[in-house]
Design a protein around this motif. Structure first.
Motif, PDB file in Angstrom:
ATOM      1  N   ASP A 289       0.852  -1.192   0.000  1.00  0.00           N
ATOM      2  CA  ASP A 289       0.000   0.000   0.000  1.00  0.00           C
ATOM      3  C   ASP A 289       0.885   1.239   0.000  1.00  0.00           C
ATOM      4  O   ASP A 289       1.655   1.461   0.945  1.00  0.00           O
ATOM      5  N   THR A 290       0.781   2.024  -1.061  1.00  0.00           N
ATOM      6  CA  THR A 290       1.592   3.233  -1.189  1.00  0.00           C
ATOM      7  C   THR A 290       0.688   4.456  -1.295  1.00  0.00           C
ATOM      8  O   THR A 290      -0.409   4.382  -1.874  1.00  0.00           O
ATOM      9  N   VAL A 291       1.144   5.554  -0.720  1.00  0.00           N
ATOM     10  CA  VAL A 291       0.420   6.828  -0.817  1.00  0.00           C
ATOM     11  C   VAL A 291       1.433   7.921  -1.137  1.00  0.00           C
ATOM     12  O   VAL A 291       2.560   7.909  -0.630  1.00  0.00           O
ATOM     13  N   PHE A 292       1.015   8.847  -1.985  1.00  0.00           N
ATOM     14  CA  PHE A 292       1.900   9.936  -2.389  1.00  0.00           C
ATOM     15  C   PHE A 292       1.144  11.257  -2.220  1.00  0.00           C
ATOM     16  O   PHE A 292       0.157  11.522  -2.927  1.00  0.00           O
ATOM     17  N   SER A 293       1.603  12.061  -1.272  1.00  0.00           N
ATOM     18  CA  SER A 293       0.837  13.222  -0.818  1.00  0.00           C
ATOM     19  C   SER A 293       0.611  14.270  -1.892  1.00  0.00           C
ATOM     20  O   SER A 293      -0.399  14.969  -1.879  1.00  0.00           O
ATOM     21  N   ARG A 294       1.523  14.405  -2.851  1.00  0.00           N
ATOM     22  CA  ARG A 294       1.378  15.429  -3.885  1.00  0.00           C
ATOM     23  C   ARG A 294       0.608  14.939  -5.111  1.00  0.00           C
ATOM     24  O   ARG A 294       0.349  15.714  -6.023  1.00  0.00           O
ATOM     25  N   ASP A 295       0.240  13.667  -5.116  1.00  0.00           N
ATOM     26  CA  ASP A 295      -0.476  13.115  -6.263  1.00  0.00           C
ATOM     27  C   ASP A 295      -1.989  13.132  -6.080  1.00  0.00           C
ATOM     28  O   ASP A 295      -2.719  12.719  -6.985  1.00  0.00           O
ATOM     29  N   GLY A 296      -2.449  13.579  -4.911  1.00  0.00           N
ATOM     30  CA  GLY A 296      -3.881  13.565  -4.662  1.00  0.00           C
ATOM     31  C   GLY A 296      -4.356  12.160  -4.358  1.00  0.00           C
ATOM     32  O   GLY A 296      -3.597  11.297  -3.937  1.00  0.00           O
ATOM     33  N   GLY A 297      -5.628  11.904  -4.568  1.00  0.00           N
ATOM     34  CA  GLY A 297      -6.163  10.581  -4.286  1.00  0.00           C
ATOM     35  C   GLY A 297      -6.858  10.541  -2.938  1.00  0.00           C
ATOM     36  O   GLY A 297      -6.906  11.518  -2.197  1.00  0.00           O
ATOM     37  N   GLU A 298      -7.389   9.366  -2.623  1.00  0.00           N
ATOM     38  CA  GLU A 298      -8.182   9.216  -1.401  1.00  0.00           C
ATOM     39  C   GLU A 298      -7.340   9.366  -0.143  1.00  0.00           C
ATOM     40  O   GLU A 298      -7.783   9.948   0.840  1.00  0.00           O
ATOM     41  N   HIS A 299      -6.116   8.836  -0.163  1.00  0.00           N
ATOM     42  CA  HIS A 299      -5.258   8.868   1.024  1.00  0.00           C
ATOM     43  C   HIS A 299      -4.009   9.687   0.716  1.00  0.00           C
ATOM     44  O   HIS A 299      -3.369   9.506  -0.321  1.00  0.00           O
ATOM     45  N   ARG A 300      -3.644  10.558   1.644  1.00  0.00           N
ATOM     46  CA  ARG A 300      -2.497  11.437   1.414  1.00  0.00           C
ATOM     47  C   ARG A 300      -1.243  10.957   2.134  1.00  0.00           C
ATOM     48  O   ARG A 300      -0.139  11.173   1.661  1.00  0.00           O
ATOM     49  N   TYR A 301      -1.420  10.320   3.275  1.00  0.00           N
ATOM     50  CA  TYR A 301      -0.257   9.942   4.072  1.00  0.00           C
ATOM     51  C   TYR A 301      -0.342   8.460   4.458  1.00  0.00           C
ATOM     52  O   TYR A 301      -1.422   7.852   4.405  1.00  0.00           O
ATOM     53  N   VAL A 302       0.790   7.929   4.884  1.00  0.00           N
ATOM     54  CA  VAL A 302       0.844   6.496   5.157  1.00  0.00           C
ATOM     55  C   VAL A 302      -0.089   6.118   6.305  1.00  0.00           C
ATOM     56  O   VAL A 302      -0.681   5.028   6.315  1.00  0.00           O
ATOM     57  N   GLN A 303      -0.278   7.012   7.283  1.00  0.00           N
ATOM     58  CA  GLN A 303      -1.199   6.716   8.378  1.00  0.00           C
ATOM     59  C   GLN A 303      -2.639   6.626   7.881  1.00  0.00           C
ATOM     60  O   GLN A 303      -3.461   5.882   8.438  1.00  0.00           O
ATOM     61  N   ASP A 304      -2.956   7.371   6.806  1.00  0.00           N
ATOM     62  CA  ASP A 304      -4.298   7.278   6.218  1.00  0.00           C
ATOM     63  C   ASP A 304      -4.512   5.908   5.582  1.00  0.00           C
ATOM     64  O   ASP A 304      -5.601   5.320   5.678  1.00  0.00           O
TER      65      ASP A 304
END
Length: 536
Positions: A462-477
């Motif tokens: 599970d990866t999240v990238f804060s500047r790419d938008g999307g449902e989750h912004r951070y790893v804790q999300d």
């Protein structure tokens, strides 16, 4: 009736003063009745009595001056002083507390140094940050003088959510209850709402590596201890820079470099996943050359032992005062540069030691000391001073039990080593959650991680990238979105490893885990060694 300690002391002093006053009054009556007095004292005797009185008063003042409470003032931003409390059986913890306070003061922080028995509920209520240096004696017992704190303060129903704390636990691993009192103190603080600045640092028999780690962590208290020399410099071994490359060109974040180093002695290729590389940085050649030119020293000046002066200066803090021409005096006063710590991203079987680090910048825009040295100024095949430090609190769990790895930024380095070790051991129950800025630029080790997922070595990625938008912004999300899976993995015996930034990510992940499992289960994981962190 029971009085607080301070009030009892005050009442005792008042009682003694009253007794002395009555005695003085009775003696004064003798002076008023001169029938028993044979002769007036000689002038020399008067002067001798006065001298004795002055000497006594001076001794009392000197004694008071030695034990007087230190002058304590709030920081410029109104924050109260950092409390540095110690519990010592032999005096070693007290020495470390004094060094700790010195390091914090050197970073511009005000401190309040206290033995643990002088710490009470009022002091804790008025403190925002506190560090505790606690030794363990016998089979897990507190030092004698700390018993008062256990009996007076620990039973109280305190609420300390405002308090951030850190604990340096001293002990001897040959005893069954290693560092027991330090952990007891940390557990008590957490139970009463205090927030750990970082996890408890264990010191086995004054281990200098653990103390260096503690000294580096002190910089996370809001100051900058980067110029404070190591209490005990590491015994570095010679390594060579084999390869270095920028891995995030075009990123909106700071440049991140991947380095490969090899030891001159291949026997040094030994460590476990989670271990740390202590690096001895160097001043940039331009900075050293400028200092030597300013002080009229030739660039190729050779010392009596054959070393070049510029090489010695490169490994030292450069004196601010002007050089007076005495080379011997200069060498005697040089202080070595403090080490820096980096998570090791590779395993020994890969044949090299790999680091992943972000170039840091000073306020004036110039590269930081260690990151500048490693990312910009060191050259291929150049010697790098390095020492591997065991980090047993972040070692992998035994066997092939499930493993949850959570991290952000360059914290993926420590997690990558764990994944590599799991692949080598044939353990497939791995779940990685990782966060960064942009997938296009900042997915460090991305190709390798996708390949491992494709081959079945990573069950969930599970990866999240804060500047790419999307449902989750951070790893804790991302973790919060999978709490049911988290509960299932924990029930199946999973260990949780967190690596990355202390500010923001680590406490947010901690809050998600507590919310998903409950505080008692969260604490049980920590005590069982199934929740481990390497945060900075």
């Amino acid at each position: 009736m029971t009085f607080p300690r301070l009030n009892r002391a005050l009442l005792g002093n008042l009682a003694v003063a009253a007794v002395l006053t009555v005695a003085a009054w009775l003696l004064l009556r003798l002076h008023l009745d001169e029938s028993w007095w044979l002769a007036a004292p000689l002038p020399a005797q008067w002067w001798a009595a006065l001298a004795a009185l002055l000497i006594y008063a001076g001794a009392c003042f000197a004694l008071w001056w030695r034990v007087r409470p230190p002058r304590e003032v709030a920081s410029a931003n109104g924050e109260p002083p950092v409390l540095v409390a110690w519990a010592s059986q032999t005096g070693f913890a007290q020495q470390l507390a004094e060094r700790t306070a010195e390091s914090l003061r050197a970073a511009g922080l005000h401190t309040r140094l206290r033995p643990l028995e002088q710490v009470d509920a009022t002091l804790l209520a008025n403190t925002r940050k506190a560090v505790f240096i606690a030794s363990t004696t016998g089979e897990g017992d507190p030092p004698d003088h700390a018993v008062a704190f256990l009996s007076r303060v620990m039973p109280q129903p305190l609420a300390l959510p405002h308090l951030q704390h850190a604990v340096l636990a001293l002990g001897d691993s040959s005893y069954e209850h290693f560092c027991a009192f330090g952990h007891q103190l940390d557990d008590w603080l957490r139970e009463h709402g205090a927030q750990p600045l970082f996890d408890t640092v264990e010191v086995d028999n004054a281990d200098p590596a653990a103390l260096r780690h503690w000294q580096q962590l002190l910089g996370q208290l809001g100051g900058d201890t980067s110029d404070v020399p190591d209490w005990s410099p590491p015994a570095y071994q010679p390594w060579r820079l084999q390869d270095r490359r920028l891995v995030n060109p075009g990123s909106v974040g700071g440049p991140v470099f991947q380095l490969q180093l090899q030891p001159e002695d291949t026997a040094l290729l030994t460590w476990e996943a989670g271990d740390i590389a202590e690096i001895g940085p160097r001043q940039s050649p331009a900075v050293v050359a400028q200092w030597m030119q300013t002080n009229s020293l030739p660039h190729n000046h050779e010392l009596a032992d054959g070393r070049l002066l510029r090489d010695v200066l490169a490994a030292s803090q450069l004196p601010e005062q002007h050089f007076d021409g005495d080379i011997s005096a200069l060498l005697a006063h040089l202080k070595p540069l403090p080490h820096r710590e980096y998570s090791i991203a590779s395993m020994p079987g890969e044949g090299y030691l790999q680091l992943l680090l972000r170039r840091q910048l000073r306020p004036d825009g110039t590269p930081g000391l260690a990151s500048g040295w490693l990312c910009d100024f060191s050259t291929p095949s150049q010697r790098i001073d390095l020492r591997v430090r065991s980090n047993r609190n972040f070692h992998p769990p035994a066997g092939d039990a499930p493993l949850v790895l959570i991290g952000n930024g360059t914290g993926i380095a420590g997690l990558r080593a764990h994944l590599r070790a799991r692949v080598d051991a044939g353990a497939r129950r791995n779940w990685l959650l990782f966060g960064e800025r942009n997938a296009a630029h900042d997915f460090h080790f991305g190709n390798e991680l996708r390949q491992w997922q494709h081959e079945g070595w990573i069950e969930h990625l599970d990866t999240v990238f804060s500047r790419d938008g999307g449902e989750h912004r951070y790893v804790q999300d991302a973790l919060a979105n999978h709490v049911q899976r988290l509960r299932e993995w924990v029930e199946q015996g999973a260990t949780l490893l967190v690596c990355g930034s202390l500010q923001g990510m680590a406490p947010a992940v901690d809050a998600v885990i507590i919310g998903a499992l409950g505080a008692p289960a969260h604490e049980a994981l920590r005590l069982a060694g199934r929740y481990r962190r390497d945060v900075y």
